[in-house]
Write an enzyme that holds these catalytic residues in place. Structure first.
Site, short mmCIF file in Angstrom:
data_model
loop_
_atom_site.label_atom_id
_atom_site.label_comp_id
_atom_site.label_asym_id
_atom_site.label_seq_id
_atom_site.Cartn_x
_atom_site.Cartn_y
_atom_site.Cartn_z
N GLY A 153 83.31 71.89 -38.83
CA GLY A 153 82.54 71.29 -37.74
C GLY A 153 81.27 72.06 -37.41
O GLY A 153 80.89 72.99 -38.14
N TYR A 162 81.50 79.22 -24.28
CA TYR A 162 80.16 78.80 -24.71
C TYR A 162 79.48 78.03 -23.60
O TYR A 162 80.10 77.20 -22.94
CB TYR A 162 80.22 77.83 -25.88
CG TYR A 162 81.08 78.18 -27.04
CD1 TYR A 162 81.46 79.48 -27.32
CD2 TYR A 162 81.48 77.17 -27.92
CE1 TYR A 162 82.24 79.77 -28.43
CE2 TYR A 162 82.25 77.45 -29.02
CZ TYR A 162 82.64 78.74 -29.27
OH TYR A 162 83.42 79.00 -30.36
N PHE A 163 78.19 78.23 -23.49
CA PHE A 163 77.39 77.35 -22.64
C PHE A 163 76.98 76.14 -23.49
O PHE A 163 77.86 75.45 -23.97
CB PHE A 163 76.29 78.17 -21.94
CG PHE A 163 76.94 78.89 -20.77
CD1 PHE A 163 77.82 79.96 -20.97
CD2 PHE A 163 76.77 78.44 -19.47
CE1 PHE A 163 78.51 80.56 -19.91
CE2 PHE A 163 77.44 79.04 -18.40
CZ PHE A 163 78.30 80.10 -18.63
N TYR A 171 89.17 67.07 -21.47
CA TYR A 171 88.62 68.04 -22.43
C TYR A 171 88.55 69.43 -21.79
O TYR A 171 89.06 70.41 -22.32
CB TYR A 171 87.23 67.59 -22.92
CG TYR A 171 86.49 68.72 -23.57
CD1 TYR A 171 86.86 69.17 -24.84
CD2 TYR A 171 85.46 69.40 -22.90
CE1 TYR A 171 86.22 70.27 -25.42
CE2 TYR A 171 84.82 70.48 -23.47
CZ TYR A 171 85.20 70.90 -24.73
OH TYR A 171 84.58 71.98 -25.29
N SER A 214 84.98 77.30 -23.45
CA SER A 214 83.78 76.61 -22.97
C SER A 214 83.52 76.97 -21.51
O SER A 214 84.46 77.17 -20.73
CB SER A 214 84.02 75.11 -23.09
OG SER A 214 83.09 74.40 -22.32
N ALA A 215 82.25 76.96 -21.15
CA ALA A 215 81.88 77.20 -19.75
C ALA A 215 82.42 76.09 -18.85
O ALA A 215 82.43 76.24 -17.63
CB ALA A 215 80.36 77.29 -19.62
N THR A 216 82.87 75.00 -19.45
CA THR A 216 83.44 73.92 -18.67
C THR A 216 84.68 74.37 -17.90
O THR A 216 85.05 73.77 -16.89
CB THR A 216 83.73 72.69 -19.57
OG1 THR A 216 84.10 71.60 -18.78
CG2 THR A 216 84.84 72.95 -20.55
N ASP A 260 96.06 69.53 -40.81
CA ASP A 260 96.02 69.25 -39.38
C ASP A 260 96.89 70.29 -38.67
O ASP A 260 98.00 70.57 -39.13
CB ASP A 260 96.58 67.83 -39.17
CG ASP A 260 96.26 67.30 -37.80
OD1 ASP A 260 96.46 68.03 -36.82
OD2 ASP A 260 95.80 66.14 -37.72
N ARG A 287 70.76 73.45 -17.66
CA ARG A 287 71.84 74.03 -18.48
C ARG A 287 71.32 75.24 -19.23
O ARG A 287 70.11 75.40 -19.44
CB ARG A 287 72.34 73.00 -19.52
CG ARG A 287 72.97 71.75 -18.96
CD ARG A 287 74.32 72.03 -18.31
NE ARG A 287 74.96 70.79 -17.86
CZ ARG A 287 74.73 70.22 -16.68
NH1 ARG A 287 73.86 70.75 -15.83
NH2 ARG A 287 75.36 69.10 -16.35
N LYS A 335 90.77 73.04 -22.52
CA LYS A 335 90.21 74.37 -22.84
C LYS A 335 90.80 75.41 -21.87
O LYS A 335 91.16 76.51 -22.26
CB LYS A 335 88.68 74.36 -22.72
CG LYS A 335 88.00 73.62 -23.85
CD LYS A 335 87.98 74.46 -25.11
CE LYS A 335 87.81 73.63 -26.35
NZ LYS A 335 87.97 74.36 -27.60
#
Ligand code: UDP
Length: 357
Positions: free
Chosen positions: A16, A190-191, A162, A136-138, A70, A244, A166
């Site tokens: 990816g 990650y941002f 999502y 993720s920063a999320t 998978d 962002r 995380k």
């Protein structure tokens, strides 16, 4: 005499966007790499290797070991672990479309959470207990203060499956590491990763309509989409559009190498979290302007309603990674746009119709 080999890293989701760029830097830094990917979001091409990884070979002049496996299949996954002497795992494999995660939450939890549990179980069985996790920063939800430090609360106000997946996986890894001192892990938050490898040969190839800003702008510039919708210009930001912390994918990939070095130090202790961002926020209008400069194309746009779940501003405090990993993001917004444009203009339809390898 054979050259001494570096540690072997098993990379899940290595075909990816973030995975493939990190594989390039791992190979360039002398690590052995084994990629596991189920190719669910990847252009497969007609060979045994997905096109992204063929191009990684072309860039690095090294062979990539790849298994179409998978994470939900523990039997096949264990076979891969048994075939190689794995020192460490970098775990990228996950579904990542925020909007889609709201539509099909169980699919997201199954892939991202159950897939991670199976991976950790197989790692445990095979006695591989070092992990770099792609977070993720999320996980910070709606920022209570800016810039976001690693101490900011997580999990509160994560508005979509999502982001929650995380957060859940970070918590699981943390619990595991503290339950057994033979484990150690680093989570990288990650941002907004954007841009592409400077060769223009690998990049982000979203299927369908891009959800994220920079890929959408790139498709407008190349003529695939008519105009960008700016989701709201009435935020409490300098120009009213969302702000962002965009980070070049190369800098992000290098951050993984620096985290890996840290994790492999004998003195590394158990669990650490690092933000990977530049520390600077840019608005949607700033990104449009920079992309116009990089591409020489006018980006048509219109103002649309706010996107549900969006926040006004998000940017990192990246001091901890600087202090402890000796890592800083070096590329500018213009670099990000130039590299994104090189990739997009050379491969208008992503990997599907780019020049043959
Ligand atoms: N954005 C936009 N139009 C788009 C996609 C995104 O105006 O088609 C805005 C979005 O509202 C946010 C910024 O661009 O302010 C970055 O959005 P993206 O989806 O790339 O990242 P995220 O919101 O997940 O940080």
């Amino acid at each position: 005499m054979e050259a001494q080999r570096g540690p072997t890293v098993l990379v899940t989701g290595g075909a990816g966007f973030v995975g493939s760029h990190t594989v390039v830097e791992l190979l360039n830094n002398g690590y052995e790499v084994v990629v596991v990917d189920n190719l669910v979001n990847v252009y497969k091409g007609d060979g045994t290797l997905p096109v992204s990884l063929k191009r990684v070979e072309e860039i690095t002049h090294k062979k990539v070991l790849f298994y179409n496996v998978d994470l939900l299949n523990p039997v096949l996954l264990e076979e891969v672990f048994r075939m190689h002497k794995i020192d460490c795992v970098m775990h990228f494999a996950a579904l990542k479309a925020v909007g889609e995660s709201v539509q099909i939450p169980l699919t997201y939890y199954k892939n991202n959470v159950t897939g991670s549990i199976i991976l950790l179980e197989v790692m445990k069985k095979c006695n591989v207990k070092k992990l770099v996790y792609s977070s993720s920063a999320t996980v910070y939800g709606t920022p209570q203060s800016l810039p976001l430090t690693e101490e900011h609360p997580t999990g509160q106000g994560c508005t979509n499956p999502y982001g929650k997946s995380k957060y859940f996986v970070e918590e699981m890894i943390k619990d595991l590491v503290f339950s057994d001192e033979s484990w150690s892990a680093i989570s990288l938050r990650y941002f907004n990763p954007v841009g592409a490898h400077e060769s223009g040969r690998i990049g982000e190839a979203p299927s369908g309509i891009p959800n994220n800003l920079m890929p959408y702008i790139a498709q407008v510039a190349v003529g695939t989409r008519e105009k960008l919708k700016i989701f709201g210009n009435d935020y409490d930001t300098p120009d009213g559009t969302g702000v962002r912390d965009y980070i070049h994918i190369y800098d992000l990939a290098v951050g993984h190498i620096d985290a890996l070095k840290k994790l492999l130090e004998p003195s590394f202790s158990r669990w650490k979290v690092y933000n990977l961002g530049t520390g600077t926020g840019y608005s949607v209008l700033d990104v449009i302007k920079a992309f116009e400069e990089a591409s020489g194309k006018k980006i048509a746009y219109e103002i649309a309603p706010r996107r549900p779940g969006d926040i006004a501003s998000s940017y990192a405090d990246a001091q901890l990674a600087k202090k402890e990993l000796n890592w800083v993001a070096r590329k500018t917004l213009l670099d990000m746009c130039r590299d994104m444009w090189r990739w997009q203009s050379n491969n208008p339809d992503g990997y599907a119709t780019g020049p043959k390898v």
